[in-house]
Design a protein around this motif. Structure first.
Motif, PDB file in Angstrom:
ATOM      1  N   THR A 732      -0.025  23.715  41.965  1.00 21.30           N
ATOM      2  CA  THR A 732      -1.334  23.696  41.713  1.00 21.30           C
ATOM      3  C   THR A 732      -1.595  22.809  40.452  1.00 21.30           C
ATOM      4  N   GLU A 733      -2.962  22.378  40.294  1.00 22.94           N
ATOM      5  CA  GLU A 733      -3.291  21.585  39.298  1.00 22.94           C
ATOM      6  C   GLU A 733      -2.953  22.345  37.819  1.00 22.94           C
ATOM      7  N   GLN A 735      -0.236  24.349  37.522  1.00 20.70           N
ATOM      8  CA  GLN A 735       1.092  24.316  37.131  1.00 20.70           C
ATOM      9  C   GLN A 735       1.402  22.861  36.870  1.00 20.70           C
ATOM     10  N   GLU A 926       0.510  33.589  39.209  1.00 18.51           N
ATOM     11  CA  GLU A 926       0.421  32.175  39.344  1.00 18.51           C
ATOM     12  C   GLU A 926       1.515  31.058  38.909  1.00 18.51           C
TER      13      GLU A 926
END
Length: 1088
Positions: A732-733, A735, A926
């Protein structure tokens, strides 16, 4: 921060976008109010005010701020990320209305000052993202040691201006600062809205702070025109004898044909002319602009009313034409700030409709049948812009060279013919001040008859440009859904619907051509700026922008190539009938360079589908140049450093990273030899890497394989390369921001945890480490080993945790290897101080949970910040959906190192290996990559390019071993004659050469297939190279060792370590047996 103006002195809060910490907290899953509470904690003695007074450094502030945020939120807070937001260009951007006000104030002879609550950055400079030249006085809290609302800083500012409080106006957006200023007798304006604040300031000053004619400025010195002769011409043309001065301003819009605002005797006009000096053929044809606008006005297209065309250069030096001035709105920012989402969508819809109107004009009825050639518009345009670029070229731009070769080979087969604008974009449209209606379309310089899709693609360019792009602002980082702006795809579909046509398949070609054309235009602007001919103040920046635009064009070319490959008919992909050829050989061979075969150049049909380049000479010019730079770096820096690096590996300091390696990394980064590994298909926009194909990188990878130390020096070493690719593909952005960026910068290292001692981990479905969900976290337990991490990782922590000793101290060191804690004597197998004691501001605050047992190469180095962990989330799911991958911070409590390990007796310092236990390690949800049950998919997707890297490095090992062997046998004598005359050694040399060539061709073929048909379709070839390359290298290196005798076993040469790695790589990424079985199954399935 605060900006000061001055009437006598006018002081104002620095009106920029304020950091949206509330939104940031939501995006990062931080409890609301955490940042604000941490900022005000401690009051005058809190870290924030100390930081702004310059009493503590940025690093000290961030450490204390991180602690406060963690205590307030009871979770880990990425304060570095927040600080980056705080100092980002987006947040620090100055509102244009305030900039314009400053210009007008100073034009009246008044003083301006800025009064700023700010801080020092790590480089020792104060953070003040303003042009200091705008102000007569600059007062900064970090410099003066005092902050607003302390009265002393206001008095200091007034003293330096030489003014009394009553002679000043102070603007600020914080009430406490306004109150303090008012108590001193200063007039104040509370800034809630910049526009409203400027209006209030105008009332106090008694004059306007805005330019009466929007988007104009005084005429630039290099763009001045003779006013006397122009005024005579105008009076003759207008037929007026009215007296009055001629007002002349220059529009700041556009870089091509200079455009001016004229006011004379009540007439408001616009003059557009050719630029001065020698011009390229057919460029800047204002005569065509005049003709097309006159014709389109009669056809109902909204254009300015043209009045006269003057082709007599004696009047102002060049031909020009006149049109009526039409007031309205020009939206320079495509994000349309200040409007509602519904208004934004309506504006883009109006833009789309007017483009359809242009393309629907009956050009024959409008008298424009001879306005351009009929047919072959795109081929002619490609050649035209190639010529224009060549005529204005100032240096070689690699992407432009690629495009010049690629575009003619991918031309569209069919074209519709309409009037095309040629420069259709939002800021070339004039909108009604109160309605979403286009009043006029400007700038028809590039108009002709041609393919309408070129206009559509061109109008979508802003979607792919960053907002900070100086020539044309973009939308790339904007949330279009939230803004209400259609995406490029939606805009294109809207156009097709209005025109009643199906969407085109080769859309990426049109985008590539659009960016290429703009790159050529910008190059012309830059060339003219060198001689003072370009009309815009930003023209000189266009030189850098040419390369940026050409890179974007090439990215779309690559996307179009992948579309073609995916649509190729799938006719028995395993028939092994792929054609191969050498690439272009236009560059001369370098003495001593590899050259294996001489074949004719490929046909253009083949070249358009991608070539299997079997030698460096066949690489494209830009990649060949990169290869040569890498080779020169290896020759100049890496090989000469090897003796010192070997000595370091054998010294007592071997567990600390070599300063020499760190120095070489900086040199490599400075020379652009950094992060070369990411395959183009993974990173088609080239945000993170060099944009090389697998074949191109394979040649560079072999070169790096000539030295054991080279991959790390260029930030191209495993497993960081695989982990970075994993993050690019699946992260993800958030991460990516946390983990990918430091890895790409070489500031952090990582490891991959899959292998377990209790099961055959070559089958990823066998792993037993568990991952379970608990209270919004994931809890992991498991036993891992042979978890790989990049070389030179565990250095300092190895010393701390294992206390490596001299041989005489081996007995003492032994108790650390069996698992006894040196502080308590407890045999808990925790061999190290707790992570919390090493990182007191992290640890428990991170809120992580894990359990496992693993052997990690380099895991003990404090720079190893990330563990990519594979465990089982659902043992009852289908076999290949049971596993998941988590991103685990290495400072998470519960990670316990058991012991260091060796490979063939080598401890592989300073990389090292370690066996590790994961017990109850908590990580936020997340941290999951891609989603639960996707672990097997991720592990497989990560391996394709990595296997190419391993195999080509092994070929590099083999080439170096063979070179050493040849030098050795030429210089040694045995039994009365040189070794080179011994028949068995000659046979060994010949056999080694043949095996290297065979393996290289197979690996390059696999890389080629990955480029053109994808990793999945290339599975058979990937499995074959993993079978072949390690065994080949093992045999070749073994022969070299045999030729060296006992010296080959020593650390004086790289052969022993080459040999160990070749043997180890028969296990890494799956043992030989697994790959043999896979090849056999595919062979039996598809060959019978």
């Amino acid at each position: 921060m605060t900006r000061c103006y001055s009437e006598y002195a006018i002081m104002s809060r620095r009106v920029t976008a304020r950091p949206g910490h509330t939104k940031w907290e939501v995006q990062n899953h931080i409890p609301a109010g955490t940042i604000l509470k941490a900022l005000i904690t401690g009051g005058e003695n809190g870290p924030w005010l100390k930081f702004m007074r310059g009493e503590i450094t940025k690093e000290d502030f961030l450490q204390e701020f991180r602690r406060l945020c963690s205590e307030i939120s009871n979770t880990s807070v990425p304060v570095d990320n927040f600080f980056s937001l705080l100092t980002s260009e987006q947040v620090a951007k100055q509102f244009p209305v305030m900039t314009e006000a400053i210009i007008q104030i100073r034009a009246k002879g008044l003083q301006t000052a800025v009064l700023s609550n700010n801080f020092y950055l790590s480089n020792g400079k104060s953070f003040l993202p303003l042009d200091r030249k705008q102000f007569d006085v600059v007062v900064e809290s970090c410099v003066e040691g005092v902050c607003k609302p302390d009265h002393r800083i206001y008095k200091l500012c007034l003293e330096r201006l030489g003014l009394q409080p009553s002679e000043s106006i102070f603007l600020d957006d914080l009430g406490q600062n306004i109150k303090a200023a008012a108590s001193l007798g200063m007039r104040t304006i509370k800034v809630n809205d910049p526009e409203a604040a400027v209006k209030e300031l105008e009332t106090l000053l008694g004059f306007t702070l805005r330019t009466v004619i929007p988007n104009t400025r005084p005429v630039r010195k290099t763009m001045e025109i003779p006013k006397d002769s122009l005024e005579k011409y105008l009076r003759d043309f207008l037929g007026t004898q009215t007296t009055g001065p001629l007002e002349l301003l220059q529009f700041d819009h556009g870089q091509s044909n200079p455009t001016y605002y004229i006011k004379l005797a009540g007439h408001q006009l616009v003059l557009r002319k050719k630029p001065p000096g020698t011009l390229l053929p057919s460029a800047h044809a204002v005569e065509r602009e005049y003709r097309i606008m006159k014709a389109l006005a009669s056809a109902g297209v909204p254009v300015p009313k043209v009045l006269d065309l003057c082709e007599d250069s004696r009047v102002i030096g060049t031909p020009f034409y006149l049109m009526e001035y039409c007031p309205g709105l020009i939206y320079k920012d495509p994000s349309l700030p200040g409007l509602e989402p519904s208004q934004r969508r309506a504006i883009y819809a109006a833009m789309n409709r007017v483009l359809c109107k242009i393309h629907s004009v009956d050009f024959k009825a409008a008298g424009l049948e001879d306005y351009g050639k009929h047919g072959d518009y795109i081929p002619r345009q490609v050649q035209t812009w190639i010529k224009q670029y060549r005529a204005s070229e100032t240096s070689t731009i690699p992407a432009m060279e690629r495009l010049i070769e690629w575009l003619p080979l991918h031309l569209p087969r069919q074209e519709k013919i309409t009037v095309v604008h040629g420069d259709f974009r939002l800021d070339n449209l004039l909108f009604h001040p109160e309605k979403t209606e286009v009043l006029a379309v400007f700038d028809w310089e590039l108009s002709t008859l041609g393919d309408p899709l070129s206009d559509v693609a061109y109008s979508c360019m802003a979607h792919y440009l960053p907002p900070s792009f100086p020539i044309l602002r973009g939308l790339r980082d904007c949330d279009l859904t939230q803004l209400g702006i259609p995406t490029a795809e939606e805009y294109f579909r809207m156009y097709c619907l209005h025109m009643g046509i199906p969407p085109t398949e080769n859309w990426n070609f049109y985008m590539a051509f659009s960016f290429f054309r703009v790159a050529a235009i910008l190059q012309g602007v830059y060339r003219r700026s060198l001689t003072g001919q370009a009309s815009s103040a930003t023209a000189e920046q266009s030189g850098k922008m040419t390369e940026f635009m050409s890179d974007l064009a090439w990215e779309f070319a690559v996307k179009e190539g992948f579309r073609i490959f995916k649509e190729m008919p799938a006719t028995k992909p395993l028939t092994r009938s792929y054609h191969t050829w050498a690439g272009p050989r236009s560059l001369p061979s370098t003495p001593g360079a590899r050259s294996y075969i001489s074949l004719p150049e490929p046909s253009s049909a083949h070249a358009s589908k991608g070539a299997l380049v079997i030698s460096p000479e066949g690489l494209s010019p830009p990649v060949r140049e990169l290869y040569e730079r890498l080779k020169q770096f290896m020759d100049r820096y890496v090989y000469p450093a090897e003796p010192e690096l070997r000595r370091h590996q054998a010294s007592a300091e071997r567990w600390t990273p070599s300063p020499l390696v760190e120095d070489l990394k900086e040199k490599a980064k400075a020379k652009g030899l950094w992060n070369l590994f990411l395959p183009l298909e993974t990173d088609p926009e080239r945000k993170y890497g060099a944009g090389l194909t697998n074949v191109e990188y394979a040649h560079l990878c072999e070169l790096m394989g000539m030295s054991l130390y080279a991959p790390e020096i260029f930030n191209c070493s495993a497993p960081d390369t695989g982990n970075m690719e994993l993050l690019v593909r699946y992260g993800t952005e958030e991460q990516k921001a946390r983990w990918l960026t430091p890895l790409l910068e070489g500031k952090a290292r990582s490891c991959f945890a899959m292998t377990e001692p209790q099961v055959a981990s070559s089958d990823a479905t066998n792993i037993e480490s568990s991952i379970r969900e608990e209270d919004g976290f994931y809890v992991i337990n498991g036993h891992k080993w042979w978890i790989s991490a990049g070389q030179q990782l565990h250095s300092q922590l190895m010393q701390k945790r294992f206390r490596l000793c001299a041989p005489s101290q081996r007995q003492e060191n032994r108790r650390f290897c069996v698992g006894q804690d040196d502080r308590t004597g407890d045999s808990s197998r925790n061999l190290s101080p707790t992570p919390r004691s090493l990182h007191p501001t992290l640890g428990e605050a991170e809120g992580h949970f894990l359990s496992g047992f693993s052997l990690l190469r380099g895991i003990l180095d404090p720079r190893c910040q990330l563990c990519v962990f594979m465990g089982k989330t659902d043992p009852h799911a289908p076999r290949h959906r049971q596993q998941s991958v988590l991103l685990v911070p290495m400072d998470a409590p519960g990670i316990k190192v058991i012991r260091p390990l060796t490979v063939y007796g080598l401890d592989d310092a300073p990389g090292g290996h370690g066996e590790v236990l994961f017990e109850q390690v908590r990580v936020p949800k997340e941290s999951m990559v891609l989603g639960p049950g996707r672990g097997f998919e991720i592990a497989q997707g990560r391996l394709g390019p990595g296997r190419i890297h391993h195999c080509m490095r092994l070929i590099g090992h083999s080439e170096r071993a063979l070179a050493l062997m040849k030098a050795r046998v030429k210089s040694r004598v045995a039994f009365g004659k040189p070794l080179v005359e011994q028949g068995t050694l000659l046979a060994d040399i010949a056999q080694s050469r043949v095996e290297i060539e065979q393996a290289r061709l197979l690996v390059l073929k696999a890389a080629h297939l990955m480029d053109v048909v994808g990793n999945k379709a290339a599975a058979l070839d990937i499995a074959m190279i993993k079978m072949v390359a390690p065994s080949m290298a093992y045999r070749v290196i073994d022969r070299a060792i045999q030729a060296f005798g006992a010296a080959g076993l020593s650390g004086d040469y790289p052969l022993a370590q080459f040999f160990a790695w070749a043997r180890a790589l028969r296990f890494a990424d799956g043992p030989d047996e697994v790959h043999r079985a896979a090849v056999a199954k595919m062979e039996l399935k598809n060959r019978i």
